[in-house]
Design a protein around this motif. Structure first.
Motif, mmCIF file in Angstrom:
data_model
loop_
_atom_site.group_PDB
_atom_site.id
_atom_site.type_symbol
_atom_site.label_atom_id
_atom_site.label_comp_id
_atom_site.label_asym_id
_atom_site.label_seq_id
_atom_site.Cartn_x
_atom_site.Cartn_y
_atom_site.Cartn_z
ATOM 1 N N PHE A 25 0.832 -1.191 0.000
ATOM 2 C CA PHE A 25 0.000 0.000 0.000
ATOM 3 C C PHE A 25 0.876 1.253 0.000
ATOM 4 N N ARG A 27 1.445 3.854 -2.040
ATOM 5 C CA ARG A 27 0.878 5.170 -2.346
ATOM 6 C C ARG A 27 0.046 5.697 -1.182
ATOM 7 N N ARG A 28 -0.717 4.826 -0.565
ATOM 8 C CA ARG A 28 -1.514 5.255 0.590
ATOM 9 C C ARG A 28 -0.631 5.561 1.791
ATOM 10 N N THR A 29 0.452 4.815 1.953
ATOM 11 C CA THR A 29 1.389 5.060 3.052
ATOM 12 C C THR A 29 2.041 6.425 2.891
ATOM 13 N N ALA A 32 -0.565 9.157 3.468
ATOM 14 C CA ALA A 32 -0.848 9.357 4.891
ATOM 15 C C ALA A 32 0.286 10.107 5.572
#
Length: 48
Positions: A25, A27-29, A32
């Motif tokens: 994950f 891109r989400r990491t 965030a």
């Protein structure tokens, strides 16, 4: 202090699982982390 393979392998396995999850994950990491950084930056710019 001796750290044998029976101690090191479970730690390496846990670290590899965490790294794999973050890469899965990515891109989400990164998104965030950027959002948290922006939030902290806004918090400090408002207070001064």
């Amino acid at each position: 202090m001796y750290i044998g393979p029976e101690t090191l392998m479970p730690l390496a396995s846990i670290l590899a699982a965490i790294t794999g999850f973050l890469m899965l994950f990515w891109r989400r990491t990164v998104g965030a982390a950027k959002a948290i950084t922006r939030g902290v930056g806004k918090l400090f710019t408002r207070s001064s």
